[in-house]
Design an enzyme around this catalytic site. Sequence first.
Site, short mmCIF file in Angstrom:
data_model
loop_
_atom_site.label_atom_id
_atom_site.label_comp_id
_atom_site.label_asym_id
_atom_site.label_seq_id
_atom_site.Cartn_x
_atom_site.Cartn_y
_atom_site.Cartn_z
N SER A 1 0.82 -1.22 0.00
CA SER A 1 0.00 0.00 0.00
C SER A 1 0.85 1.27 0.00
O SER A 1 2.04 1.24 0.35
CB SER A 1 -0.89 0.03 1.25
OG SER A 1 -1.63 -1.16 1.35
N1 SAH Z 1 -0.39 -5.23 4.11
C1 SAH Z 1 0.27 -5.50 2.87
C2 SAH Z 1 -0.58 -5.09 1.70
C3 SAH Z 1 -0.88 -6.26 0.88
S1 SAH Z 1 -2.09 -6.10 -0.39
C4 SAH Z 1 1.65 -4.90 2.82
O1 SAH Z 1 2.04 -4.16 3.73
O2 SAH Z 1 2.39 -5.20 1.88
C5 SAH Z 1 -3.34 -7.16 0.25
C6 SAH Z 1 -2.96 -8.57 0.52
O3 SAH Z 1 -4.14 -9.22 0.99
C7 SAH Z 1 -2.49 -9.37 -0.68
O4 SAH Z 1 -1.24 -9.92 -0.43
C8 SAH Z 1 -3.55 -10.45 -0.85
O5 SAH Z 1 -3.05 -11.67 -1.31
C9 SAH Z 1 -4.08 -10.56 0.56
N2 SAH Z 1 -5.42 -11.15 0.68
C10 SAH Z 1 -6.48 -11.01 -0.16
N3 SAH Z 1 -7.55 -11.70 0.30
C11 SAH Z 1 -7.15 -12.30 1.46
C12 SAH Z 1 -7.78 -13.16 2.40
N4 SAH Z 1 -9.05 -13.55 2.25
N5 SAH Z 1 -7.06 -13.57 3.47
C13 SAH Z 1 -5.76 -13.21 3.64
N6 SAH Z 1 -5.12 -12.40 2.78
C14 SAH Z 1 -5.79 -11.96 1.70
#
Ligand code: SAH
Length: 245
Positions: free
Chosen positions: A95
Amino acid sequence: MHTRFSTVLSGLAVLCLCLTNAVANQDFDAQRRTLVKEIEADVTETSLYIGRTRLNDRVLAAMAEVPRHEFVPKNVREQAYLNRPLPIGYSQTISQPYIVALMTDLLDVDASSRVLEVGTGSGYQAAILARLCRSVFSIEIIEPLGKRAKGTLKTLGYGNVEVRIGDGYYGWQEHAPYDAIVVTAAANHVPPPLVRQLKPGGRMIIPVGGRFAVQHLVLVRKNQHGEVTSKQILPVRFVPLTGGH
Ligand code: SAH
């Protein structure tokens, strides 16, 4: 003689590499300081939405300390301190730093907090939280991303973060209840299991909205009597929360 000479040469090469790394790290430190200034400017600009004119100093200090460049793939490392989301592979993104700082601030955590994160991604948000809280439990649905984040966090010494692979829609019952929950992928509703796993007095921050629709960052609060209220904070754009729910 020849070998001695090549030993000296390779010694010099190692020294040069170390110096280059040291210079690069100093450069990253400076870029991080600039990034924090940009985040502060964004906060001022959006203060009417977010109900604050500045973020907690501890949150800003964490943003100034955590090496974001260690959490992004090598091909985008040079862009690590731009105030932008970046690709981390598997169609996912890390993000935008302003959003990470804002979400962290809205969670209102302290050194005794136990926090759940849904969507580990690169592990960066978990690292920011790890500096501010007692423990962070983070769930990632894409196995290679979760494994990579686990490795990065371990290498950098964030010992108070646990990462597991799974569908975060259902939370992580084993360690519940949580003082705070952060969801970093957009859901079309607030997952009831996460509300249940929130402590009375706890807070959850989650982007809510469809894949192509307007999404809003929503702050969900559970009071001491267990009553739940929610408030829209800011329009945002996140990758979708996937899984079988
Ligand atoms: N917090 C992260 C942002 C990642 S983007 C950072 O600091 O880099 C969102 C993430 O959520 C992705 O990696 C995606 O694979 C994950 N995601 C999507 N649906 C999900 C679910 N149901 N359970 C766990 N993770 C999920």
